[in-house]
Write a protein that holds these residues in place. Sequence first.
Motif, PDB file in Angstrom:
ATOM      1  N   LEU A   1      40.002  30.442  27.134  1.00  0.00           N
ATOM      2  CA  LEU A   1      41.419  30.708  26.857  1.00  0.00           C
ATOM      3  C   LEU A   1      42.228  29.822  27.793  1.00  0.00           C
ATOM      4  CD1 LEU A   1      43.672  32.476  25.513  1.00  0.00           C
ATOM      5  CD2 LEU A   1      43.432  34.028  27.454  1.00  0.00           C
ATOM      6  N   SER A   2      43.170  29.110  27.229  1.00  0.00           N
ATOM      7  CA  SER A   2      44.001  28.266  28.087  1.00  0.00           C
ATOM      8  C   SER A   2      45.396  28.157  27.506  1.00  0.00           C
ATOM      9  CB  SER A   2      43.377  26.879  28.254  1.00  0.00           C
ATOM     10  OG  SER A   2      43.275  26.239  27.007  1.00  0.00           O
ATOM     11  N   GLY A   3      46.325  27.772  28.350  1.00  0.00           N
ATOM     12  CA  GLY A   3      47.697  27.636  27.875  1.00  0.00           C
ATOM     13  C   GLY A   3      48.513  26.730  28.760  1.00  0.00           C
ATOM     14  N   LYS A   4      49.446  26.049  28.105  1.00  0.00           N
ATOM     15  CA  LYS A   4      50.404  25.228  28.842  1.00  0.00           C
ATOM     16  C   LYS A   4      51.746  25.947  28.775  1.00  0.00           C
ATOM     17  CE  LYS A   4      52.256  20.520  28.978  1.00  0.00           C
ATOM     18  NZ  LYS A   4      52.244  20.444  30.443  1.00  0.00           N
ATOM     19  N   PHE A   5      52.341  26.132  29.930  1.00  0.00           N
ATOM     20  CA  PHE A   5      53.614  26.864  29.994  1.00  0.00           C
ATOM     21  C   PHE A   5      54.757  25.865  29.777  1.00  0.00           C
ATOM     22  CE2 PHE A   5      50.561  29.041  32.834  1.00  0.00           C
ATOM     23  CZ  PHE A   5      50.403  30.194  32.089  1.00  0.00           C
TER      24      PHE A   5
ATOM     25  N   MET B   1      51.506  33.950  33.284  1.00  0.00           N
ATOM     26  CA  MET B   1      50.179  34.552  33.142  1.00  0.00           C
ATOM     27  C   MET B   1      50.229  35.896  32.428  1.00  0.00           C
ATOM     28  SD  MET B   1      47.527  32.926  33.891  1.00  0.00           S
ATOM     29  CE  MET B   1      46.593  34.400  33.574  1.00  0.00           C
ATOM     30  N   LYS B   2      51.330  36.620  32.602  1.00  0.00           N
ATOM     31  CA  LYS B   2      51.454  37.929  31.943  1.00  0.00           C
ATOM     32  C   LYS B   2      51.458  37.738  30.416  1.00  0.00           C
ATOM     33  CE  LYS B   2      54.562  41.969  31.758  1.00  0.00           C
ATOM     34  NZ  LYS B   2      53.551  43.024  31.913  1.00  0.00           N
TER      35      LYS B   2
ATOM     36  N   ASN C   1      55.753  35.438  43.760  1.00  0.00           N
ATOM     37  CA  ASN C   1      56.730  34.348  43.696  1.00  0.00           C
ATOM     38  C   ASN C   1      58.111  34.949  43.441  1.00  0.00           C
ATOM     39  OD1 ASN C   1      58.345  32.159  43.042  1.00  0.00           O
ATOM     40  ND2 ASN C   1      56.686  31.080  41.956  1.00  0.00           N
TER      41      ASN C   1
ATOM     42  N   ASP D   1      50.968  37.954  42.562  1.00  0.00           N
ATOM     43  CA  ASP D   1      51.888  36.825  42.406  1.00  0.00           C
ATOM     44  C   ASP D   1      53.299  37.287  42.721  1.00  0.00           C
ATOM     45  OD1 ASP D   1      53.487  34.717  41.723  1.00  0.00           O
ATOM     46  OD2 ASP D   1      52.611  34.401  39.742  1.00  0.00           O
TER      47      ASP D   1
ATOM     48  N   GLU E   1      44.571  37.794  24.850  1.00  0.00           N
ATOM     49  CA  GLU E   1      43.219  38.357  24.775  1.00  0.00           C
ATOM     50  C   GLU E   1      43.171  39.609  23.888  1.00  0.00           C
ATOM     51  OE1 GLU E   1      41.344  39.354  28.497  1.00  0.00           O
ATOM     52  OE2 GLU E   1      39.517  40.013  27.493  1.00  0.00           O
TER      53      GLU E   1
ATOM     54  N   HIS F   1      54.202  27.176  37.616  1.00  0.00           N
ATOM     55  CA  HIS F   1      52.934  27.218  36.896  1.00  0.00           C
ATOM     56  C   HIS F   1      53.040  26.365  35.624  1.00  0.00           C
ATOM     57  CE1 HIS F   1      49.375  30.220  36.277  1.00  0.00           C
ATOM     58  NE2 HIS F   1      49.009  28.978  36.133  1.00  0.00           N
ATOM     59  N   GLU F   2      52.247  25.314  35.573  1.00  0.00           N
ATOM     60  CA  GLU F   2      52.339  24.386  34.444  1.00  0.00           C
ATOM     61  C   GLU F   2      51.284  24.687  33.375  1.00  0.00           C
ATOM     62  OE1 GLU F   2      53.340  20.150  35.215  1.00  0.00           O
ATOM     63  OE2 GLU F   2      51.386  19.786  34.322  1.00  0.00           O
ATOM     64  N   SER F   3      50.078  24.984  33.805  1.00  0.00           N
ATOM     65  CA  SER F   3      49.048  25.329  32.821  1.00  0.00           C
ATOM     66  C   SER F   3      47.925  26.112  33.484  1.00  0.00           C
ATOM     67  CB  SER F   3      48.492  24.081  32.130  1.00  0.00           C
ATOM     68  OG  SER F   3      47.727  23.323  33.030  1.00  0.00           O
ATOM     69  N   GLN F   4      47.157  26.769  32.635  1.00  0.00           N
ATOM     70  CA  GLN F   4      46.090  27.627  33.135  1.00  0.00           C
ATOM     71  C   GLN F   4      44.959  27.660  32.121  1.00  0.00           C
ATOM     72  OE1 GLN F   4      46.117  29.542  36.156  1.00  0.00           O
ATOM     73  NE2 GLN F   4      43.966  29.621  35.585  1.00  0.00           N
ATOM     74  N   SER F   5      43.733  27.559  32.603  1.00  0.00           N
ATOM     75  CA  SER F   5      42.614  27.662  31.669  1.00  0.00           C
ATOM     76  C   SER F   5      41.450  28.442  32.277  1.00  0.00           C
ATOM     77  CB  SER F   5      42.162  26.279  31.214  1.00  0.00           C
ATOM     78  OG  SER F   5      41.761  25.525  32.322  1.00  0.00           O
ATOM     79  N   PHE F   6      40.712  29.083  31.382  1.00  0.00           N
ATOM     80  CA  PHE F   6      39.531  29.871  31.749  1.00  0.00           C
ATOM     81  C   PHE F   6      38.407  29.495  30.769  1.00  0.00           C
ATOM     82  CE2 PHE F   6      43.326  32.284  32.672  1.00  0.00           C
ATOM     83  CZ  PHE F   6      43.121  32.775  33.949  1.00  0.00           C
TER      84      PHE F   6
ATOM     85  N   LEU G   1      39.846  38.577  30.654  1.00  0.00           N
ATOM     86  CA  LEU G   1      39.468  37.167  30.848  1.00  0.00           C
ATOM     87  C   LEU G   1      40.308  36.506  31.931  1.00  0.00           C
ATOM     88  CD1 LEU G   1      39.343  35.783  27.198  1.00  0.00           C
ATOM     89  CD2 LEU G   1      37.425  35.960  28.766  1.00  0.00           C
ATOM     90  N   THR G   2      41.552  36.928  31.996  1.00  0.00           N
ATOM     91  CA  THR G   2      42.485  36.275  32.911  1.00  0.00           C
ATOM     92  C   THR G   2      42.538  36.964  34.279  1.00  0.00           C
ATOM     93  OG1 THR G   2      44.256  37.584  31.931  1.00  0.00           O
ATOM     94  CG2 THR G   2      43.963  35.358  31.081  1.00  0.00           C
TER      95      THR G   2
ATOM     96  N   THR H   1      48.921  43.808  30.918  1.00  0.00           N
ATOM     97  CA  THR H   1      48.934  42.624  30.049  1.00  0.00           C
ATOM     98  C   THR H   1      48.538  42.964  28.603  1.00  0.00           C
ATOM     99  OG1 THR H   1      46.693  42.102  30.827  1.00  0.00           O
ATOM    100  CG2 THR H   1      48.511  40.989  31.926  1.00  0.00           C
TER     101      THR H   1
ATOM    102  N   LEU I   1      50.279  34.795  28.819  1.00  0.00           N
ATOM    103  CA  LEU I   1      48.999  34.190  28.407  1.00  0.00           C
ATOM    104  C   LEU I   1      47.915  35.258  28.288  1.00  0.00           C
ATOM    105  CD1 LEU I   1      47.382  31.569  27.819  1.00  0.00           C
ATOM    106  CD2 LEU I   1      46.858  31.470  30.265  1.00  0.00           C
ATOM    107  N   ALA I   2      47.907  36.189  29.223  1.00  0.00           N
ATOM    108  CA  ALA I   2      46.884  37.247  29.214  1.00  0.00           C
ATOM    109  C   ALA I   2      46.973  38.109  27.959  1.00  0.00           C
ATOM    110  CB  ALA I   2      47.027  38.115  30.461  1.00  0.00           C
TER     111      ALA I   2
END
Lengths: 136, 132
Positions: A79-83, A57-58, A35, A33, A64, B67-72, B38-39, B29, A60-61
């Motif tokens: 596992l999910s998250g809204k930024f 993502m760094k 960006n 990434d 775990e 990036h607004e949201s992410q799910s696994f 997982l990610t 991470t 959210l990860a």
Amino acid sequence: MNCAITLGEKLPEVIIGPFDTDALQGYADVSGDMNPLHLDETLAQSIGFSAPPVHGMKILAAFEPMLKNWRSELKIIALSGKFVQPILRGESVKLTGKVLRVSETEIFVRLFAHGPQRLPAIIGEARLRPQTEPSA
Amino acid sequence: MQNDKQHLSLGPLRLQVDPTRAKTYALETGGDGLSTPLTYPAVWLAEPSLLEVIQDLCRSQDVIPVHESQSFFYSLELALGETYDLYVLLKRETDPSRLIIEARINTTTNKLVAKIETILRLVPHDILKVKA
């Protein structure tokens, strides 16, 4: 097994960061990434940030290992998250979690990542199950 | 590949959980590097065939992806060193302006391993400049 986990139980808080330029570059290198928003100071400042934002993502990860350290006997199946808000370079992040649902087969945990701002940076959730599910 | 105005499907992309990369990703991470994070599939968003589509879309519309949201969601664990097939569906939404990336990871014998959803908010370059 799940009876050991109570509704409303709070997970031990974890503090991560602050993340410096090398940490952001390290995540960019391994994730791919690139960006420029996360790596280019001038670009970040041109759109109103005082420093580049950390990759969401760094952060959210990082939930775990927090979840695994809390209950290593469970496996995380979702596992999910809204930024919601960015965490900027140089800021620390507090990760918290609370058990909102418990059943024989699944535990639902609400997750938050908080930076210095009042609003959370990430609102997330995780679902965990026993490594071996009970037989029917 | 199937393509129309609002949807684009890609795949299968045959990808491997590279053990060295997975360990580095885990250590970056906060993990211990002993298993696949997982990610980890987030790194597959940077696969050239997928990244090019996203970058082309953003360039053509002068937007920046946020990036607004992410799910696994996992059915099986991703094994270090194992090879998988990634199927991707990109969905363009206009109100609000977003790109939704739905991905499915299968074993090479077509067994579901995981479903992933990435939502990118597409923010016009001009709006960001005005905010500054």
